[in-house]
Design an enzyme around this catalytic site. Structure first.
Site, PDB file in Angstrom:
ATOM      1  N   TYR A  79       0.858  -1.179   0.000  1.00  0.00           N
ATOM      2  CA  TYR A  79       0.000   0.000   0.000  1.00  0.00           C
ATOM      3  C   TYR A  79       0.896   1.232   0.000  1.00  0.00           C
ATOM      4  CZ  TYR A  79      -3.030   3.711   1.704  1.00  0.00           C
ATOM      5  OH  TYR A  79      -3.705   4.892   1.836  1.00  0.00           O
ATOM      6  N   GLU A  87      -3.322   7.578  -3.939  1.00  0.00           N
ATOM      7  CA  GLU A  87      -3.411   6.319  -3.195  1.00  0.00           C
ATOM      8  C   GLU A  87      -3.235   5.172  -4.171  1.00  0.00           C
ATOM      9  OE1 GLU A  87      -7.144   5.213  -1.235  1.00  0.00           O
ATOM     10  OE2 GLU A  87      -5.962   4.768   0.547  1.00  0.00           O
TER      11      GLU A  87
END
Ligand code: GDP
Ligand code: MN
Length: 418
Positions: free
Chosen positions: A133, A221
């Site tokens: 991530y 993101e």
């Protein structure tokens, strides 16, 4: 509540979201390696896209991804594999045109107008693809940019934060200095990488940070960032929120706006220069000034209602503007009452009151909900008299609390009717 509102407004009011395929094009233009793909509006174009992609990349397996402004698509059935060109038409057809429901969409879902046909980057037989991530955002408490990253990619980062917070790392970056090489290396190290994977990650995070700054974004993101077994690091998913206020510097990004993804009332409000954000409640608000608007939302909650919107009409609350604002608020069928809360500092209250009365008369039958007006400041008493003597179903209030009580009263009354 105020804090929440503030963050909420920061998020919704000053950013422009783009689709995954557009986000990846932006990233790629700054040298960030991405999962390659092509967008298509129908199944025929999807097949053509797959054919071209196959020639360019040598791939024969594809992943087909719904393009909507919401995440969690995998969970909702908006990300599917097509193991061969002959499967593309059917798979694309099963996603295009549906109302995709994910944990991040409204309950009725979001209509899928486009799909991304991308190369399958999870090699068949690859037993160890790693998913990470990574996000880049502004750390408001330090006033610096921040890279947030984790070994736990491909899953909900909120869940990781709750259950295994020690697996989330952050790297604060001084905006004046930029990302230092040692910081990029620390990211790669904390992700447990070595050898080529380490070098690739340093390159990836360096390019990603540069892209964030130069595109004037407010949020990146990338979930997941993928490491293949042959040590390629690439963005499989991408969420990019561009800073609205910097769009004048990026004429090419302005064209990326997809109005179908935005709240139609918000779009209309923007066109007429009103600051409007749609919310879920039943009390419409018309207020001047963002601070007073937020206090008003608190007040409505205290009175047992829920604000239906945030609306700052700004300094010029004349009849035309008040009417435009009423019309916008009333487009939301959930609105059961409207609270007008104006502080007359520069604008005189009697002008606003006259605006309300004129707008009301002008709109005739289109106003079917009670209106509570609180005007405070210059000429407030004249304003109140104007409202009270207008003979219209407009209730005036002087005190904040009085306005709240009236909202409660009319809500209770409408409840007994329905
Ligand atoms: P999101 O669900 O909206 O976040 O969409 P993502 O783009 O993150 O895709 C969801 C999941 O689909 C990813 O976490 C991957 O596990 C999977 N996925 C995405 N691309 C591929 C691919 O090329 N091949 C395979 N096998 N899975 C993929
Ligand atoms: Mn994702």
């Amino acid at each position: 509540m105020i804090d929440a509102c503030f963050l909420f407004l920061q998020q919704t009011n000053s950013t422009m979201n783009v689709h995954e395929y557009q986000a990846k094009e932006i990233l790629s233009s700054f040298g960030v390696r991405i999962q390659r793909g092509k967008v298509a509006q129908n199944t025929k174009d999807a097949v053509t896209a797959a054919e071209v992609l196959s020639e360019e990349t040598g791939t024969s397996w594809f992943v087909i991804k719904a393009q909507i402004h919401a995440g969690g698509r995998g969970k909702g059935g908006g990300v599917k594999l097509a193991k061969g060109i002959d499967k593309v038409e059917e798979v694309a057809g099963s996603i295009l045109g549906i109302d995709l429901v994910t944990p991040q969409t409204p309950p009725e879902g979001k209509r899928v107008h486009q799909v991304l046909i991308a190369e399958d980057v999870y090699y068949p037989g690859d037993s160890e693809p790693e998913e990470y991530y990574m996000s880049v955002l502004l750390n408001r408490s330090t006033g610096r940019n921040m890279i947030m990253y984790s070994t736990e990619g491909g899953v909900d980062i909120e869940t990781v934060a709750e259950e295994t917070p020690h697996l989330i790392f952050t790297e604060d970056v001084d905006p004046a200095v930029g990302l230092m090489p040692f910081q990029a290396r620390r990211v790669a190290f904390n992700l447990g990488l070595s050898g080529n994977g380490f070098k690739e990650m340093v390159r990836f995070v360096t390019a990603l940070y540069k892209a964030y700054v130069q595109s004037d974004s407010s949020l990146f993101e990338i979930n997941p960032v993928l490491k293949t077994s042959d040590d390629k690091i690439l963005a499989v998913d991408a969420k990019v929120s561009l800073d609205d206020n910097a769009l004048f510097r990026h004429k090419d990004y302005q064209a990326l706006r997809d109005l179908r993804e935005e709240n139609p009332v918000e779009v209309e409000a923007k066109e007429v220069g009103l600051n409007y954000v749609a919310l879920d409640g039943n009390v419409g608000c018309m207020v001047n000034g963002a601070g007073l608007a937020m206090a008003t939302m608190d007040l409505i909650k205290q009175a047992g209602g829920e604000p239906a919107n945030f609306l700052d009409v700004g300094g010029t609350a004349n009849a035309a503007r008040v009417e435009t604002a009423f019309r916008l608020i009333l487009k939301d069928p959930k609105v059961k009452a409207i609270l007008v809360n104006i502080f007359g500092g520069i604008v005189r209250c009697d002008r606003v009151a006259q605006g309300v009365v004129d707008a009301y008369k002008n709109m005739g039958d289109s106003i079917q909900v009670p209106i509570i007006v609180r005007l405070q400041g210059t000429n407030a008493d004249i304003a109140k008299a104007l409202i009270d003597n207008s003979g219209l179903a407009v209730h005036s209030a002087v005190l904040f609390q009085e306005a709240a009580d009236k909202v409660q009263e009319v809500l209770r009354y409408t409840d007994t009717l329905s």
